[in-house]
Motif scaffolding. Structure first.
Motif, PDB file in Angstrom:
ATOM      1  N   ASN B  27      28.860  26.207  47.222  1.00  0.00           N
ATOM      2  CA  ASN B  27      30.060  27.010  47.436  1.00  0.00           C
ATOM      3  C   ASN B  27      30.325  27.903  46.210  1.00  0.00           C
ATOM      4  N   ILE B  29      32.995  29.318  45.226  1.00  0.00           N
ATOM      5  CA  ILE B  29      34.250  28.995  44.568  1.00  0.00           C
ATOM      6  C   ILE B  29      34.062  27.832  43.601  1.00  0.00           C
ATOM      7  N   LEU B  33      34.567  27.475  39.507  1.00  0.00           N
ATOM      8  CA  LEU B  33      35.369  26.428  38.862  1.00  0.00           C
ATOM      9  C   LEU B  33      34.531  25.663  37.841  1.00  0.00           C
ATOM     10  N   ILE B  36      34.382  27.687  34.748  1.00  0.00           N
ATOM     11  CA  ILE B  36      35.617  27.584  33.963  1.00  0.00           C
ATOM     12  C   ILE B  36      35.598  26.289  33.142  1.00  0.00           C
ATOM     13  N   TYR B  62      38.051  34.519  28.788  1.00  0.00           N
ATOM     14  CA  TYR B  62      37.071  34.183  29.816  1.00  0.00           C
ATOM     15  C   TYR B  62      37.694  33.365  30.941  1.00  0.00           C
ATOM     16  N   ALA B  63      38.275  32.197  30.567  1.00  0.00           N
ATOM     17  CA  ALA B  63      38.813  31.338  31.625  1.00  0.00           C
ATOM     18  C   ALA B  63      40.050  31.957  32.254  1.00  0.00           C
ATOM     19  N   GLY B  64      40.874  32.642  31.436  1.00  0.00           N
ATOM     20  CA  GLY B  64      42.165  33.095  31.935  1.00  0.00           C
ATOM     21  C   GLY B  64      42.148  34.446  32.606  1.00  0.00           C
ATOM     22  N   ALA B  65      41.246  35.335  32.203  1.00  0.00           N
ATOM     23  CA  ALA B  65      41.287  36.678  32.779  1.00  0.00           C
ATOM     24  C   ALA B  65      40.043  36.973  33.605  1.00  0.00           C
ATOM     25  N   MET B  67      37.524  35.059  34.699  1.00  0.00           N
ATOM     26  CA  MET B  67      37.220  34.179  35.825  1.00  0.00           C
ATOM     27  C   MET B  67      38.259  34.304  36.936  1.00  0.00           C
ATOM     28  N   VAL B  68      39.499  34.645  36.579  1.00  0.00           N
ATOM     29  CA  VAL B  68      40.494  34.878  37.631  1.00  0.00           C
ATOM     30  C   VAL B  68      40.049  36.048  38.503  1.00  0.00           C
ATOM     31  N   LEU B  69      39.509  37.087  37.848  1.00  0.00           N
ATOM     32  CA  LEU B  69      39.046  38.235  38.620  1.00  0.00           C
ATOM     33  C   LEU B  69      37.825  37.871  39.476  1.00  0.00           C
ATOM     34  N   LEU B  71      37.197  34.920  40.723  1.00  0.00           N
ATOM     35  CA  LEU B  71      37.725  34.114  41.818  1.00  0.00           C
ATOM     36  C   LEU B  71      38.355  35.016  42.879  1.00  0.00           C
ATOM     37  N   PHE B  72      39.105  35.989  42.377  1.00  0.00           N
ATOM     38  CA  PHE B  72      39.753  37.008  43.176  1.00  0.00           C
ATOM     39  C   PHE B  72      38.771  37.681  44.136  1.00  0.00           C
ATOM     40  N   MET B  75      37.142  35.197  46.655  1.00  0.00           N
ATOM     41  CA  MET B  75      38.067  34.836  47.724  1.00  0.00           C
ATOM     42  C   MET B  75      38.160  35.938  48.770  1.00  0.00           C
ATOM     43  N   LEU B  76      38.159  37.199  48.296  1.00  0.00           N
ATOM     44  CA  LEU B  76      38.286  38.306  49.236  1.00  0.00           C
ATOM     45  C   LEU B  76      37.012  38.510  50.045  1.00  0.00           C
TER      46      LEU B  76
END
Lengths: 357, 164
Positions: B27, B29, B33, B36, B62-65, B67-69, B71-72, B75-76
């Motif tokens: 997966n 996602i 994770l 991260i 890295y983990a906060g910005a 990887m959020v993107l 994941l973003f 997900m889309l």
């Protein structure tokens, strides 16, 4: 074992402090929910919660009990592990930040032992807060995605985009403060704001960085997902937002984490800009009363400032209508970031000018 | 074992395990994770080497910005098994080969370096103050060049984003 070389008294002291802070944050967050409903009631000319106990003071307990008793539903189509991880992360990050906040001045016992009212005085205190803040969005994102619901997904994507956009302006507005204080340690920042007035000017950072404070405050609203920036849970567009599929105490964790964040952010705002536990004439008070009274007064002053901020957040929530999403992004990227940048440059010039003199 | 060593082994196992998790999990996602978690382990290593600033910046950036993107986007995209591109044998072989060559180069480069162990006794080596001093005196040219690089990347992203 070498492990046992650790100072046992130190560990016990810190454990007690951590327990008190956690319980305190949870208690204040609990009553913040009551406060929110009362404030809303007052502003809308209603009475608010009034049945459970005097003035409805037992209402939070009743709400908590209700959430615990509800049936726990995990949707079949959800990603189970992440669905559970979401609220855990939200709660964890909400509680983590309080570790670096200095809650009061050091207490020196008669044996000469210094008891610090701060769990960890790390020299990167502000950056730690930013680190936790940037992790905080995962709780919402994972929860929203794992629910397998399009409203939840939309909401979590909104929340993530909003958090990242406003973190930038927040960081830039703080750089000006850091340039002035010359330190990242929250303890030192508070110490530099000692008292209220010294050398012919206010010592509190608010009076030195009013523009930075305004930018920081607005960004805090966005980071907290609170009205007028609560687009992640806009009921009229997204039903309930990222926690739509949640029930029972998992929903409770999300709602509760929000109020803990509200409390911790208020404490951070008071610490960074309004002198933390410092108050006018504190030196005279320190000389006049026993030490533990002085420490208690300092902690109470910090809590009072925090509660004022919480009330302010609530007043704003019930006053301003919600922003539209494009307005939110425009405000963040095209207004706040340039303002913060200009503030940073001006602060640098002023520091350079005063250093030359 | 001292607490320092215990932490080192814990973080090393965590970093390697999560690193394997990134490439082995089906997966996307959970890959993100795992990545991260790897960043957190590496930040732990930085803290063990007294580089607190580097550790927290690693987490924020890295983990906060970033990887959020990531994941973003994932997900889309809503990746499923049937939308996944079919992997060619040749491409797989090329991937293994190039990865192996990279590994070889890194190994060769590291073999000849003298062991320059971090000084664990001084606690202020990784402070922001020292880092800033070194960056703006000794390494000012590479620092400024990399900042120009970032600026051009930012402008490039805006130009690409503006094209309808």
């Amino acid at each position: 074992m070498m492990l046992l070389q650790l100072d046992v008294a130190f560990i016990i002291e810190k454990l007690i402090l951590i327990t008190v802070i956690l319980m305190g944050s949870l208690g204040i967050a609990m009553y913040a929910t009551w406060g929110e409903r009362k404030v809303a009631a007052v502003m809308q000319d209603r009475r608010g919660p009034s049945r459970a106990g005097p003035f409805g003071l037992l209402q939070p307990l009743a709400d908590g009990l209700k959430l615990f008793m509800k049936e726990e539903i995990i949707p079949d189509s959800s990603t189970r592990g992440l669905f559970i991880l979401g609220p855990c992360l939200a709660m964890l990050t909400a509680l983590l930040t309080s570790a670096v906040i200095p809650w009061g001045p050091d207490y020196v016992t008669e044996a000469g032992r210094i008891i610090s009212l701060q769990v960890a005085d790390i020299n990167i205190g502000i950056l730690f807060i930013f680190g936790v803040l940037s992790i905080g969005v995962y709780g919402i994102m994972l929860g929203g995605w794992a629910s397998n619901n399009k409203f939840s997904l939309l909401s979590s994507i909104r929340a993530a985009a909003q958090a990242i956009s406003y973190e930038l302006a927040m960081g830039l507005s703080l750089i000006a403060v850091i340039m002035m204080t010359g330190t990242l340690s929250l303890r030192e920042i508070v110490d530099q704001q000692h008292g209220f007035w010294s050398d012919g000017y206010f010592t509190w950072n608010f009076f030195k960085q009013p523009v930075g404070f305004m930018v920081f405050l607005i960004c805090t609203f966005a980071e907290l997902n609170r009205a007028p920036f609560d687009l992640a849970e806009a009921e009229s567009e997204l039903n309930m937002g990222f926690h739509q599929e949640y029930s029972s105490m998992k929903l409770g964790f999300y709602l509760f984490a929000e109020y803990i964040n509200l409390f911790v952010s208020s404490v951070i705002l008071s610490t960074l800009f309004f002198g933390g536990y410092n108050f006018p004439f504190m030196d005279q008070v320190q000389g006049a009363v026993p030490q533990f009274v002085f420490v208690a007064v300092c902690v109470l002053v910090l809590l009072t400032k925090a509660i004022c901020f919480i009330l302010f957040f609530m007043f704003v929530r019930w006053t301003l209508p919600r922003f539209r999403y494009d307005q939110l992004m425009k405000l963040g990227w095209k207004s706040l970031i340039p303002i913060a940048l200009i503030n940073m440059v001006v602060t640098g010039l002023v520091i350079l000018w005063t250093m030359k003199k | 074992m001292e607490i320092h060593e215990i932490l080192f082994w814990f973080l090393t196992v965590m970093a390697l395990g999560c690193g394997l998790g990134v490439i082995l999990s089906r997966n996307p996602i959970s890959s993100v994770l795992f990545l991260i978690a790897t960043f957190f382990a590496i930040s732990g290593h930085y803290i063990l080497m007294n580089a607190q600033f580097l550790a927290i910046v690693n987490i924020i950036v890295y983990a906060g910005a970033i990887m959020v993107l990531f994941l973003f986007v994932i997900m889309l995209m809503n990746l499923n098994a049937d939308t996944e591109p079919q992997k060619n044998r040749l491409i797989q072989f090329a991937g293994v080969l190039s990865g192996g060559i990279l590994f070889l180069v890194i190994l060769a480069a590291l073999r000849t370096t003298t062991s320059n162990a971090a000084d664990f006794t001084s606690t202020d080596i990784g402070l922001m103050k020292n880092l800033g001093k070194v960056l703006f005196t000794q390494y000012v040219l590479p620092f400024e060049i990399s900042s120009v690089l970032f600026l051009s990347a930012m402008i490039g992203a805006i130009v690409i984003g503006k094209k309808e």
